[in-house]
Design a protein around this motif. Sequence first.
Motif, PDB file in Angstrom:
ATOM      1  N   CYS A  92     -20.712  58.345 102.354  1.00  0.00           N
ATOM      2  CA  CYS A  92     -19.875  58.480 101.157  1.00  0.00           C
ATOM      3  C   CYS A  92     -18.517  57.804 101.297  1.00  0.00           C
ATOM      4  O   CYS A  92     -17.969  57.707 102.393  1.00  0.00           O
ATOM      5  CB  CYS A  92     -19.605  59.950 100.872  1.00  0.00           C
ATOM      6  SG  CYS A  92     -21.077  60.915 100.633  1.00  0.00           S
ATOM      7  N   ILE A  93     -17.983  57.405 100.163  1.00  0.00           N
ATOM      8  CA  ILE A  93     -16.579  57.030 100.058  1.00  0.00           C
ATOM      9  C   ILE A  93     -15.903  58.169  99.293  1.00  0.00           C
ATOM     10  O   ILE A  93     -16.329  58.514  98.186  1.00  0.00           O
ATOM     11  CB  ILE A  93     -16.423  55.693  99.315  1.00  0.00           C
ATOM     12  CG1 ILE A  93     -17.039  54.570 100.161  1.00  0.00           C
ATOM     13  CG2 ILE A  93     -14.948  55.406  99.013  1.00  0.00           C
ATOM     14  CD1 ILE A  93     -17.054  53.210  99.484  1.00  0.00           C
ATOM     15  N   TYR A  94     -14.904  58.766  99.911  1.00  0.00           N
ATOM     16  CA  TYR A  94     -14.252  59.919  99.302  1.00  0.00           C
ATOM     17  C   TYR A  94     -12.977  59.537  98.574  1.00  0.00           C
ATOM     18  O   TYR A  94     -12.239  58.644  99.016  1.00  0.00           O
ATOM     19  CB  TYR A  94     -13.926  60.977 100.365  1.00  0.00           C
ATOM     20  CG  TYR A  94     -15.166  61.634 100.906  1.00  0.00           C
ATOM     21  CD1 TYR A  94     -15.781  62.672 100.216  1.00  0.00           C
ATOM     22  CD2 TYR A  94     -15.758  61.183 102.080  1.00  0.00           C
ATOM     23  CE1 TYR A  94     -16.943  63.253 100.684  1.00  0.00           C
ATOM     24  CE2 TYR A  94     -16.923  61.760 102.559  1.00  0.00           C
ATOM     25  CZ  TYR A  94     -17.511  62.794 101.856  1.00  0.00           C
ATOM     26  OH  TYR A  94     -18.668  63.360 102.315  1.00  0.00           O
ATOM     27  N   ILE A  95     -12.728  60.219  97.488  1.00  0.00           N
ATOM     28  CA  ILE A  95     -11.502  60.009  96.743  1.00  0.00           C
ATOM     29  C   ILE A  95     -10.301  60.344  97.618  1.00  0.00           C
ATOM     30  O   ILE A  95      -9.271  59.686  97.562  1.00  0.00           O
ATOM     31  CB  ILE A  95     -11.542  60.878  95.464  1.00  0.00           C
ATOM     32  CG1 ILE A  95     -12.518  60.223  94.487  1.00  0.00           C
ATOM     33  CG2 ILE A  95     -10.150  61.044  94.855  1.00  0.00           C
ATOM     34  CD1 ILE A  95     -12.882  61.042  93.317  1.00  0.00           C
ATOM     35  N   SER A  96     -10.470  61.351  98.463  1.00  0.00           N
ATOM     36  CA  SER A  96      -9.335  61.842  99.250  1.00  0.00           C
ATOM     37  C   SER A  96      -9.102  61.076 100.551  1.00  0.00           C
ATOM     38  O   SER A  96      -8.171  61.384 101.274  1.00  0.00           O
ATOM     39  CB  SER A  96      -9.566  63.318  99.569  1.00  0.00           C
ATOM     40  OG  SER A  96     -10.851  63.492 100.130  1.00  0.00           O
ATOM     41  N   GLU A  97      -9.926  60.092 100.859  1.00  0.00           N
ATOM     42  CA  GLU A  97      -9.677  59.365 102.113  1.00  0.00           C
ATOM     43  C   GLU A  97      -8.588  58.317 101.910  1.00  0.00           C
ATOM     44  O   GLU A  97      -8.151  58.062 100.788  1.00  0.00           O
ATOM     45  CB  GLU A  97     -10.981  58.735 102.639  1.00  0.00           C
ATOM     46  CG  GLU A  97     -11.500  57.586 101.794  1.00  0.00           C
ATOM     47  CD  GLU A  97     -12.926  57.184 102.155  1.00  0.00           C
ATOM     48  OE1 GLU A  97     -13.700  58.017 102.668  1.00  0.00           O
ATOM     49  OE2 GLU A  97     -13.271  56.020 101.893  1.00  0.00           O
ATOM     50  N   THR A  98      -8.156  57.701 103.007  1.00  0.00           N
ATOM     51  CA  THR A  98      -7.083  56.699 102.879  1.00  0.00           C
ATOM     52  C   THR A  98      -7.696  55.339 102.518  1.00  0.00           C
ATOM     53  O   THR A  98      -8.892  55.103 102.725  1.00  0.00           O
ATOM     54  CB  THR A  98      -6.316  56.522 104.205  1.00  0.00           C
ATOM     55  OG1 THR A  98      -7.245  56.028 105.193  1.00  0.00           O
ATOM     56  CG2 THR A  98      -5.716  57.829 104.687  1.00  0.00           C
ATOM     57  N   ASN A  99      -6.842  54.452 102.020  1.00  0.00           N
ATOM     58  CA  ASN A  99      -7.301  53.096 101.715  1.00  0.00           C
ATOM     59  C   ASN A  99      -7.885  52.426 102.955  1.00  0.00           C
ATOM     60  O   ASN A  99      -8.896  51.737 102.875  1.00  0.00           O
ATOM     61  CB  ASN A  99      -6.134  52.249 101.197  1.00  0.00           C
ATOM     62  CG  ASN A  99      -5.674  52.710  99.831  1.00  0.00           C
ATOM     63  OD1 ASN A  99      -6.408  53.400  99.123  1.00  0.00           O
ATOM     64  ND2 ASN A  99      -4.464  52.338  99.461  1.00  0.00           N
ATOM     65  N   GLU A 100      -7.251  52.670 104.085  1.00  0.00           N
ATOM     66  CA  GLU A 100      -7.719  52.056 105.338  1.00  0.00           C
ATOM     67  C   GLU A 100      -9.148  52.510 105.646  1.00  0.00           C
ATOM     68  O   GLU A 100      -9.998  51.710 106.026  1.00  0.00           O
ATOM     69  CB  GLU A 100      -6.802  52.415 106.514  1.00  0.00           C
ATOM     70  CG  GLU A 100      -5.416  51.789 106.461  1.00  0.00           C
ATOM     71  CD  GLU A 100      -4.534  52.364 105.352  1.00  0.00           C
ATOM     72  OE1 GLU A 100      -4.655  53.580 105.048  1.00  0.00           O
ATOM     73  OE2 GLU A 100      -3.736  51.610 104.762  1.00  0.00           O
ATOM     74  N   GLU A 101      -9.381  53.807 105.490  1.00  0.00           N
ATOM     75  CA  GLU A 101     -10.736  54.309 105.748  1.00  0.00           C
ATOM     76  C   GLU A 101     -11.742  53.656 104.802  1.00  0.00           C
ATOM     77  O   GLU A 101     -12.839  53.276 105.214  1.00  0.00           O
ATOM     78  CB  GLU A 101     -10.780  55.835 105.562  1.00  0.00           C
ATOM     79  CG  GLU A 101     -10.164  56.607 106.710  1.00  0.00           C
ATOM     80  CD  GLU A 101     -10.055  58.096 106.404  1.00  0.00           C
ATOM     81  OE1 GLU A 101     -10.831  58.869 106.983  1.00  0.00           O
ATOM     82  OE2 GLU A 101      -9.191  58.490 105.586  1.00  0.00           O
ATOM     83  N   THR A 102     -11.341  53.521 103.538  1.00  0.00           N
ATOM     84  CA  THR A 102     -12.251  52.909 102.561  1.00  0.00           C
ATOM     85  C   THR A 102     -12.568  51.470 102.965  1.00  0.00           C
ATOM     86  O   THR A 102     -13.734  51.068 102.986  1.00  0.00           O
ATOM     87  CB  THR A 102     -11.617  52.925 101.156  1.00  0.00           C
ATOM     88  OG1 THR A 102     -11.317  54.278 100.818  1.00  0.00           O
ATOM     89  CG2 THR A 102     -12.549  52.347 100.117  1.00  0.00           C
TER      90      THR A 102
END
Length: 331
Positions: free
Chosen positions: A205-215
């Motif tokens: 998953c890509i989470y709304i709450s993760e950081t841009n870097e994580e995405t």
Amino acid sequence: MVEKRRILSGMRPTGRLHLGNFHGALVNWLQLQEEYECFFFVADWHALTTDYANPEFIKENTYQMIIDWLSVGLDPEKCTIFIQSQVKEHAELYLLLGMITPLAWLERNPTYKEIQAELHQKDLATYGFLGYPVLQAADIIIYRANGVPVGKDQLPHVELTREIARRFNYLYKQAIFPVPEPLLTDTPLLPGLDNRKMSKSYDNCIYISETNEETVKKVSRMFTDPKRARRSDPGTPETCPVYAYHRLYNEPERTENIASLCKEAKIGCVECKREMAEKLVEALKPTREKREYYEKNPDKVKKIIEEGTEKARSEAQKTMELVRKALTLAD
Ligand code: TRP
Ligand code: SF4
């Protein structure tokens, strides 16, 4: 004035929202709040049906889910946001509906059989699990909702809700409950990082709450067209999950252009992903900014939940008065 039609929907607090949840349900909720009187709630009691042995995460998940809702643009000025367990009237109606619901209706429920088979590691031979759809019916009809936006998987539950509403009206000879319509959205299914359905249990998953870097990092590891082993191999963008995201987040013209470049092996996957990640992060910017704001202002979130709960409760109480009267119970 004609009263606005009423919409109700809920989600179990399974954790933070991912893009699959966003495109699958929330995009639809955002549109509905513009036109209808909407009630959106977190079904925390429902989470107990599967997690009764580990309830300690439910409260935090509920809170995080509501922050996600607010961040993507559910607007407490336009819709009512609340928590199921804070409106005890749901439990009263659930009990009463339990009296009139034939056991056979629950036993033949396809979701009941499926989930029980899927979650064999947990003990789901509980009374609460069998009664899950009765509680869901109470959630819906206690607001006398006309429409229930749900995914396909929830259709049997809404169908049962309709039957229960009809049965109640018939037994007590009053049209207290409108028979609610399911509002199905045929959203494009957003693939997860590994090209399977995006789901927490697949860890894709890509989470709304993760950081841009994580995405960005996740996108760089994303599956592409498996036939494009080398850069010189022509690709089929239609089968590539990265391309599915371009469709949602890149400009339409550029997206078509990427498709041709991919088919002619004129763009590399690394480059293609980098561009997609950029567009995605840009699109998520306002959402992530809002999330940061709400994280820093928990009082604001609490107030929104309190006000929503109060409004929901007062509507639920009105219905329960009618229900008690219809049943000729003491008032
Ligand atoms: N069963 C729904 C789900 O698993 C959650 C839910 C509970 C719900 N009550 C509801 C959805 C009422 C719509 C209406 O996601
Ligand atoms: Fe997918 Fe883009 Fe690679 Fe084509 S170029 S296979 S669309 S990542």
